[in-house]
Enzyme design. Structure first.
Site, PDB file in Angstrom:
ATOM      1  N   LYS A 172       0.842  -1.199   0.000  1.00 16.75           N
ATOM      2  CA  LYS A 172       0.000   0.000   0.000  1.00 16.75           C
ATOM      3  C   LYS A 172       0.879   1.251   0.000  1.00 16.75           C
ATOM      4  CE  LYS A 172      -1.631   2.583   3.328  1.00 16.75           C
ATOM      5  NZ  LYS A 172      -1.656   3.919   2.711  1.00 16.75           N
ATOM      6  N   GLU A 245      10.443   1.350  10.235  1.00 11.84           N
ATOM      7  CA  GLU A 245      11.463   2.378   9.945  1.00 11.84           C
ATOM      8  C   GLU A 245      10.775   3.718  10.115  1.00 11.84           C
ATOM      9  OE1 GLU A 245      14.470   1.848   9.709  1.00 11.84           O
ATOM     10  OE2 GLU A 245      14.701  -0.221   9.064  1.00 11.84           O
ATOM     11  N   CYS A 279      14.126  10.777   5.844  1.00 14.84           N
ATOM     12  CA  CYS A 279      14.145  10.404   7.263  1.00 14.84           C
ATOM     13  C   CYS A 279      15.512  10.627   7.886  1.00 14.84           C
ATOM     14  CB  CYS A 279      13.702   8.957   7.432  1.00 14.84           C
ATOM     15  SG  CYS A 279      14.627   7.821   6.398  1.00 14.84           S
ATOM     16  N   GLU A 376      11.289  17.217  14.334  1.00 15.30           N
ATOM     17  CA  GLU A 376      11.687  16.840  12.981  1.00 15.30           C
ATOM     18  C   GLU A 376      10.884  17.714  12.012  1.00 15.30           C
ATOM     19  OE1 GLU A 376      10.043  13.107  11.495  1.00 15.30           O
ATOM     20  OE2 GLU A 376      11.840  12.730  10.310  1.00 15.30           O
TER      21      GLU A 376
END
Ligand code: NAD
Length: 477
Positions: A172, A245, A279, A376
């Site tokens: 997905k 992750e 990331c 972040e």
């Protein structure tokens, strides 16, 4: 080479399947809706999982040599259709064409890299009494859930090892970037046996249905830490294996012995590649006070040579932020910095007009506890921070709930290595950022993830361990 059309369908059991409903996909550079894609129903997810389950016995029984060939063929398919995949990624994700080309090239090479691997069989005892052998069996149906920043590469990071090890897959993509992934399904329909790979598109709820699904044995998830926690909670109900992750707030530590001009380009791209929607981008740059002004100056001068704009235009290096939600998040960090009087060395004002554009923004030594340092950004807003003591900077770098990656910059490899070993992160780069290899395990420490991807360690996460002990019988003479 296949000519792409503008219709998008899901891949379920080897068939192109439309959605009962659809949703729109927006080009972040123009805010125009550029396509409508299927919104999978629960029944369609069930059909995809059932197809994957039915395909599993034959797929897992095939010799690994055949599965390796097919994984390599996925890479070839990406290579053969590089131009079109690259165009689609730029259209839906926003990154420059050079960035999209890079994503496709890396993905194609990745398939070839994974296709080299064999599953190990270790004999840990072979004595007069018995043999003890450790082998690895596939899990079954893998649910792969991907984010919007690097849609094809992250899909390949999951598909290639899952298929090689004998699992079947339901994938997905993010609802923000489903186009290139759905096209990949269209092309792979003619390469992989029916049911081995199924691709379904839909919103976050579809992801949750996958993590709940009793016939999915493992979820491989890349996305935010917040969603990762929900995935783990939901997967626990059926004790699914999970690889997560997740996010990070990576520190780069720049020692006083660097040549500021020499490191500036690599440090810049390590922070701003893909408009900083990576990331493992450097998200806090700690610079020794002796070279702070020089490094800051070189970074700003280099940044001025970089063009921000619609990624599909020639000469553009960095595109917009991918979606409105992320755009608002970065804008709120910008205004928080402004409210607190932080000095901007560059940028600071969001773009006006259409498109989710934020100019390259660099903040000059804000307080350690400010939002721009603690959160972040996942957008082109970077704080530079001063330090004068190694112990202090290591403490500051590690003072976070996440631990994805970090970097150390120095002309002294031994000193850099000593610091690298003390960073609480899954990856540490020395004098570079963003080096990835199919052979190098990638994992998050602390709340940046669970488990690993890549290398043998990553490959084995798509398997169960099976120990076979065999007692040697004394044959009556
Ligand atoms: P996200 O967590 O919002 O979404 C990721 C995927 O999860 C999407 O496909 C989404 O539809 C799906 N999803 C959402 N809710 C779900 C639920 N409850 N159950 C199952 N699936 C669900 O993340 P994002 O905004 O797409 O990506 C940005 C984040 O991803 C950043 O935090 C970034 O650091 C992280 N990221 C991590 C890595 C890594 O390898 N560690 C790589 C890229 C991005």
């Amino acid at each position: 080479m296949m000519v792409f059309n503008n219709e998008y369908s899901m891949l379920i059991n080897g068939n192109q399947v439309p959605g009962e409903k659809t949703f729109g996909v927006v080009n972040p550079a123009t805010e125009n809706t550029i396509a409508s894609v299927p919104d999978a129903s629960h029944e369609q997810l069930d059909a995809a999982v059932a197809a994957a389950k039915a395909a599993f016995p034959a797929w897992s029984a095939r010799p690994i040599s055949e599965r390796k060939e097919l994984v390599a063929a996925i890479g070839k398919c990406l290579e053969d259709n590089r131009e079109e995949f690259s165009r689609l990624i730029t259209l839906e994700q926003g990154k420059s064409r050079a960035g999209s080309d890079f994503e496709i090239d890396l993905s194609a090479g990745w398939c070839r890299g994974v296709a080299k691997y064999d599953l190990p069989v270790n004999v840990v005892e072979d004595s007069p009494e018995r043999t003890v052998e450790i082998r690895h069996t596939p899990i079954g149906v893998v649910g792969a859930i991907t984010p919007w920043n690097v849609p094809i590469l992250i899909a390949i990071w999951k598909l290639a090892p899952a298929l090689l090890t004998g699992n079947t897959v339901v994938l997905k993509p993010s609802p923000y970037t489903p186009l290139a992934t759905l096209k990949l399904g269209e092309l792979l329909r003619d390469i992989l046996p029916a049911g081995v790979l199924n691709i379904v598109s839909g919103g976050n709820e579809l992801g949750q249905w996958m993590t709940d699904h009793p016939d999915i044995g493992k979820v491989s998830f890349t996305g935010s830490t917040e969603t990762g926690k929900k995935v783990m909670e939901s997967a626990s109900k059926t004790l699914k294996r999970v690889t997560l992750e997740l996010g990070g707030n990576d520190a780069a530590i720049v020692l006083p012995d660097v040549d500021p001009k020499e490191i500036a380009p690599a440090l810049f791209w390590g922070a701003f590649f893909n408009s900083a929607q990576v990331c493992v981008a450097a998200k806090r740059v700690y610079i020794h006070e002796d070279v702070y002004d020089a490094v800051a100056h070189e970074l700003v001068e280099f940044a001025k040579t970089v063009t921000v704009g619609d990624g599909s235009q020639q000469g553009v290096d960095l595109g917009p932020v991918q979606n409105q939600m992320q755009f608002e998040k970065v804008k709120s960090l910008l205004s928080d910095s402004k409210k607190h009087g932080h000095r901007f060395l560059l940028g600071g004002e969001p773009g006006e007009g259409k498109g989710y554009f934020i100019p390259i923004s660099i903040v000059d030594n804000p307080p350690e506890d400010s939002r721009v340092v603690k959160e972040e950004a996942f957008g082109p807003l970077l704080p530079l921070l001063k330090f004068n003591d190694i112990e202090d900077v290591i403490k500051r770098a590690n003072d976070t709930l996440t631990g994805l990656a970090g970097s150390v910059w120095s002309s002294d490899p031994k000193k850099a290595r000593e610091i690298a070993e003390r960073l609480e992160t899954g990856t540490v780069w020395i004098n570079e950022i963003l080096f990835f290899s199919p052979d190098a395990p990638f994992s998050g420490h602390k709340q940046s993830g669970v488990g690993a991807e890549h290398g043998m360690e990553g490959l084995l996460e798509f398997t169960n361990t099976q120990t076979i002990t065999s007692k040697k019988l004394e044959m009556a003479s």
